[in-house]
Design a protein around this motif. Structure first.
Motif, PDB file in Angstrom:
ATOM      1  N   VAL A 174       0.839  -1.201   0.000  1.00 22.31           N
ATOM      2  CA  VAL A 174       0.000   0.000   0.000  1.00 22.31           C
ATOM      3  C   VAL A 174       0.872   1.248   0.000  1.00 22.31           C
ATOM      4  CG1 VAL A 174      -1.660   1.343   1.349  1.00 22.31           C
ATOM      5  CG2 VAL A 174      -1.987  -1.117   1.067  1.00 22.31           C
ATOM      6  N   GLY A 175       1.918   1.236   0.812  1.00 19.07           N
ATOM      7  CA  GLY A 175       2.805   2.397   0.867  1.00 19.07           C
ATOM      8  C   GLY A 175       3.435   2.717  -0.469  1.00 19.07           C
ATOM      9  N   ARG A 176       3.703   1.683  -1.265  1.00 17.90           N
ATOM     10  CA  ARG A 176       4.309   1.903  -2.587  1.00 17.90           C
ATOM     11  C   ARG A 176       3.276   2.326  -3.627  1.00 17.90           C
ATOM     12  NH1 ARG A 176       6.905  -2.846  -0.850  1.00 17.90           N
ATOM     13  NH2 ARG A 176       5.495  -4.151  -2.099  1.00 17.90           N
ATOM     14  N   GLU A 177       2.024   1.902  -3.446  1.00 20.47           N
ATOM     15  CA  GLU A 177       1.021   2.099  -4.495  1.00 20.47           C
ATOM     16  C   GLU A 177       0.110   3.301  -4.274  1.00 20.47           C
ATOM     17  OE1 GLU A 177      -1.039  -1.604  -4.501  1.00 20.47           O
ATOM     18  OE2 GLU A 177       0.693  -2.754  -5.231  1.00 20.47           O
ATOM     19  N   LEU A 178      -0.024   3.781  -3.041  1.00 26.32           N
ATOM     20  CA  LEU A 178      -0.945   4.887  -2.784  1.00 26.32           C
ATOM     21  C   LEU A 178      -0.474   6.157  -3.478  1.00 26.32           C
ATOM     22  CD1 LEU A 178      -2.112   4.887   0.949  1.00 26.32           C
ATOM     23  CD2 LEU A 178      -3.540   4.704  -1.089  1.00 26.32           C
ATOM     24  N   PRO A 179      -1.341   6.824  -4.226  1.00 27.25           N
ATOM     25  CA  PRO A 179      -0.950   8.099  -4.857  1.00 27.25           C
ATOM     26  C   PRO A 179      -0.795   9.202  -3.819  1.00 27.25           C
ATOM     27  CG  PRO A 179      -3.269   7.612  -5.282  1.00 27.25           C
ATOM     28  CD  PRO A 179      -2.704   6.394  -4.605  1.00 27.25           C
ATOM     29  N   GLY A 180       0.022  10.190  -4.131  1.00 24.44           N
ATOM     30  CA  GLY A 180       0.306  11.264  -3.186  1.00 24.44           C
ATOM     31  C   GLY A 180      -0.910  12.070  -2.779  1.00 24.44           C
ATOM     32  N   ARG A 181      -1.923  12.173  -3.647  1.00 19.23           N
ATOM     33  CA  ARG A 181      -3.075  13.004  -3.319  1.00 19.23           C
ATOM     34  C   ARG A 181      -3.947  12.407  -2.208  1.00 19.23           C
ATOM     35  NH1 ARG A 181      -3.737  11.057  -8.403  1.00 19.23           N
ATOM     36  NH2 ARG A 181      -5.524   9.713  -8.893  1.00 19.23           N
ATOM     37  N   VAL A 182      -3.617  11.182  -1.761  1.00 19.07           N
ATOM     38  CA  VAL A 182      -4.342  10.565  -0.643  1.00 19.07           C
ATOM     39  C   VAL A 182      -3.877  11.150   0.697  1.00 19.07           C
ATOM     40  CG1 VAL A 182      -4.643   8.363   0.583  1.00 19.07           C
ATOM     41  CG2 VAL A 182      -4.817   8.446  -1.906  1.00 19.07           C
ATOM     42  N   ARG A 183      -2.752  11.802   0.711  1.00 22.71           N
ATOM     43  CA  ARG A 183      -2.120  12.271   1.951  1.00 22.71           C
ATOM     44  C   ARG A 183      -3.043  13.035   2.909  1.00 22.71           C
ATOM     45  NH1 ARG A 183      -1.140  13.859   5.940  1.00 22.71           N
ATOM     46  NH2 ARG A 183       0.761  14.566   6.971  1.00 22.71           N
ATOM     47  N   PRO A 184      -3.950  13.921   2.447  1.00 18.95           N
ATOM     48  CA  PRO A 184      -4.809  14.647   3.402  1.00 18.95           C
ATOM     49  C   PRO A 184      -5.648  13.743   4.293  1.00 18.95           C
ATOM     50  CG  PRO A 184      -4.885  15.701   1.258  1.00 18.95           C
ATOM     51  CD  PRO A 184      -4.132  14.413   1.069  1.00 18.95           C
ATOM     52  N   LEU A 185      -5.957  12.530   3.839  1.00 20.76           N
ATOM     53  CA  LEU A 185      -6.782  11.639   4.646  1.00 20.76           C
ATOM     54  C   LEU A 185      -6.110  11.274   5.966  1.00 20.76           C
ATOM     55  CD1 LEU A 185      -8.232   9.143   2.007  1.00 20.76           C
ATOM     56  CD2 LEU A 185      -9.288  11.193   2.966  1.00 20.76           C
ATOM     57  N   LEU A 186      -4.781  11.321   5.998  1.00 17.15           N
ATOM     58  CA  LEU A 186      -4.074  10.954   7.226  1.00 17.15           C
ATOM     59  C   LEU A 186      -4.322  11.960   8.341  1.00 17.15           C
ATOM     60  CD1 LEU A 186      -0.680   9.684   5.778  1.00 17.15           C
ATOM     61  CD2 LEU A 186      -2.844   8.481   6.076  1.00 17.15           C
ATOM     62  N   ASP A 187      -4.792  13.162   8.002  1.00 16.57           N
ATOM     63  CA  ASP A 187      -5.147  14.138   9.036  1.00 16.57           C
ATOM     64  C   ASP A 187      -6.483  13.799   9.686  1.00 16.57           C
ATOM     65  OD1 ASP A 187      -2.857  15.643   8.649  1.00 16.57           O
ATOM     66  OD2 ASP A 187      -3.797  16.971   7.182  1.00 16.57           O
ATOM     67  N   LEU A 188      -7.292  12.989   9.027  1.00 15.18           N
ATOM     68  CA  LEU A 188      -8.628  12.664   9.536  1.00 15.18           C
ATOM     69  C   LEU A 188      -8.735  11.227  10.023  1.00 15.18           C
ATOM     70  CD1 LEU A 188     -10.734  14.384   6.730  1.00 15.18           C
ATOM     71  CD2 LEU A 188     -10.652  15.107   9.134  1.00 15.18           C
ATOM     72  N   LEU A 189      -8.077  10.307   9.335  1.00 14.86           N
ATOM     73  CA  LEU A 189      -8.207   8.874   9.635  1.00 14.86           C
ATOM     74  C   LEU A 189      -6.958   8.399  10.353  1.00 14.86           C
ATOM     75  CD1 LEU A 189      -9.664   7.851   6.154  1.00 14.86           C
ATOM     76  CD2 LEU A 189     -10.929   8.304   8.269  1.00 14.86           C
ATOM     77  N   ARG A 190      -7.043   8.320  11.669  1.00 17.12           N
ATOM     78  CA  ARG A 190      -5.876   8.018  12.490  1.00 17.12           C
ATOM     79  C   ARG A 190      -5.831   6.540  12.884  1.00 17.12           C
ATOM     80  NH1 ARG A 190      -2.469   9.888  11.205  1.00 17.12           N
ATOM     81  NH2 ARG A 190      -1.277   9.843  13.142  1.00 17.12           N
ATOM     82  N   PRO A 191      -4.688   6.037  13.327  1.00 17.71           N
ATOM     83  CA  PRO A 191      -4.545   4.596  13.577  1.00 17.71           C
ATOM     84  C   PRO A 191      -5.462   4.010  14.634  1.00 17.71           C
ATOM     85  CG  PRO A 191      -2.393   5.639  13.405  1.00 17.71           C
ATOM     86  CD  PRO A 191      -3.396   6.744  13.423  1.00 17.71           C
ATOM     87  N   ASP A 192      -5.980   4.833  15.554  1.00 16.66           N
ATOM     88  CA  ASP A 192      -6.856   4.273  16.590  1.00 16.66           C
ATOM     89  C   ASP A 192      -8.263   3.997  16.079  1.00 16.66           C
ATOM     90  OD1 ASP A 192      -7.923   6.814  16.391  1.00 16.66           O
ATOM     91  OD2 ASP A 192      -7.429   7.413  18.437  1.00 16.66           O
ATOM     92  N   GLY A 193      -8.591   4.450  14.856  1.00 22.77           N
ATOM     93  CA  GLY A 193      -9.894   4.182  14.284  1.00 22.77           C
ATOM     94  C   GLY A 193     -11.016   5.066  14.790  1.00 22.77           C
ATOM     95  N   ASP A 194     -10.708   5.972  15.713  1.00 19.57           N
ATOM     96  CA  ASP A 194     -11.736   6.861  16.269  1.00 19.57           C
ATOM     97  C   ASP A 194     -11.869   8.071  15.348  1.00 19.57           C
ATOM     98  OD1 ASP A 194     -13.594   8.021  17.907  1.00 19.57           O
ATOM     99  OD2 ASP A 194     -12.160   8.672  19.430  1.00 19.57           O
ATOM    100  N   ASN A 195     -12.461   7.854  14.188  1.00 18.68           N
ATOM    101  CA  ASN A 195     -12.453   8.848  13.114  1.00 18.68           C
ATOM    102  C   ASN A 195     -13.696   9.734  13.137  1.00 18.68           C
ATOM    103  OD1 ASN A 195     -10.094   7.555  12.091  1.00 18.68           O
ATOM    104  ND2 ASN A 195     -11.399   6.048  11.084  1.00 18.68           N
TER     105      ASN A 195
END
Length: 319
Positions: A49-70
């Motif tokens: 996934v790290g190799r295949e995800l396009p760069g424009r997905v990056r903003p999602l990491l500000d909302l979807l965090r590893p604890d799943g409490d999104n």
């Protein structure tokens, strides 16, 4: 600890979701990519996934965090991607300052994009939609058949468990740390969260991406939702049709481990007989043990595994 309080009415209204939902699985996939647990199963998948995800997905990491409490608005319960994207857009007017503060506190970087999103800046919302669309195309759409296979196999097994052992056993099976205290389902994992269902019931939704303790979501209409790890995580679901119902539920290797344990075997014997590594055997037996399908005991330096009555029932039924 998660504590879910049931009334008698709630216990009569525990049901399973009809199927996986694309926006929910998208959120769980992004969460799973950032987590570090279950490395034996998810490690190679995370690398891909790290190799295949396009760069424009990056903003999602500000909302979807590893604890799943999104934030709920970014993972709507919609049947299609298109309906989900519409629901995300329609949520904009209802976002509050408190929700912004919570999202900003959890974001890994500067909060300027989040603030623009909460100000209903059009460019920020276009960026969010592009990120969701790209992530779905990369980590969900190509694997939708396998996601459905994992979901359906989990529901089939827990439906049988419900019929044979009742609702309490079925709900306790959603996590190894789950247990009942009266009419309260307790899962002894942080953070502390108290939920009172109040007669609204509970909808069970397995996810092949989620690896943590069950999550409870509240939506204005309908029952609460319990999202929990599917018994067969996505990396263990074969790319083609399973050879049988048991393979579909457990995955081929894990089903083979269970079948081997009709006779008691050590971890080393399983690794030798199935031609898999010792860490892989340990991962499979841990999951089977958590589901109540095998027992494990130590005999000197050896670790011995054997099928339980429930595991034997599953083997006989092929379900």
């Amino acid at each position: 600890m998660l504590r879910v309080h049931f009334t008698a009415e709630d216990l009569f209204h525990v049901t399973f979701a009809d199927g996986p939902l694309p926006m929910v699985e998208l959120a769980m996939a992004m969460v799973a990519w950032q987590r570090t647990d279950e490395a034996a199963v998810f490690g190679p998948w995370r690398g891909r996934v790290g190799r295949e995800l396009p760069g424009r997905v990056r903003p999602l990491l500000d909302l979807l965090r590893p604890d799943g409490d999104n934030p709920p608005f970014v993972e709507p319960y919609a049947a299609t991607l298109e309906e989900g994207l519409t629901a995300v857009r329609e949520a904009a007017p209802g976002l509050t300052g408190g929700q912004l503060a919570r999202a900003a506190a959890r974001a890994p970087g500067p909060d300027s994009w989040l603030r623009a999103l909460w100000r209903r800046d059009r460019a920020a919302w276009d960026q969010l939609e592009a990120a969701l669309t790209a992530a779905h195309a990369s980590v969900v759409a190509p694997h939708w058949a396998r996601i459905r296979q994992s979901f359906q196999a989990d529901v089939a097994w827990r439906t049988r468990l419900l019929a044979a052992h009742g609702i309490r056993t079925c709900l306790a099976s959603t996590h190894p740390a789950a247990a009942w205290s009266g009419t309260v389902l307790e899962i002894d994992r942080p953070p502390h969260y108290e939920v009172r269902l109040g007669g609204r019931g509970l909808l069970l939704m397995p996810s092949p991406f989620w690896t943590g303790r069950p999550l409870v979501a509240e939506y204005p209409e309908g029952p609460y939702v319990l999202l929990y790890p599917a018994m067969t995580p996505l990396p263990l679901v074969g790319p083609g049709p399973a050879a049988g119902a048991l393979d579909a539920l457990l995955g081929r290797t894990r089903a083979a481990v269970l079948q081997q344990l009709v006779q008691r075997r050590t971890t080393s014997e399983l690794a030798r007989d199935l031609d898999i590594s010792l860490p892989s055997v340990s991962e499979h037996t841990r999951t089977l043990r958590a589901a109540g399908l095998i027992t494990t005991e130590r005999d000197g330096r050896a670790v011995l595994h054997a099928v339980t009555g429930l595991g034997a029932d599953l083997l006989r039924s092929g379900a």
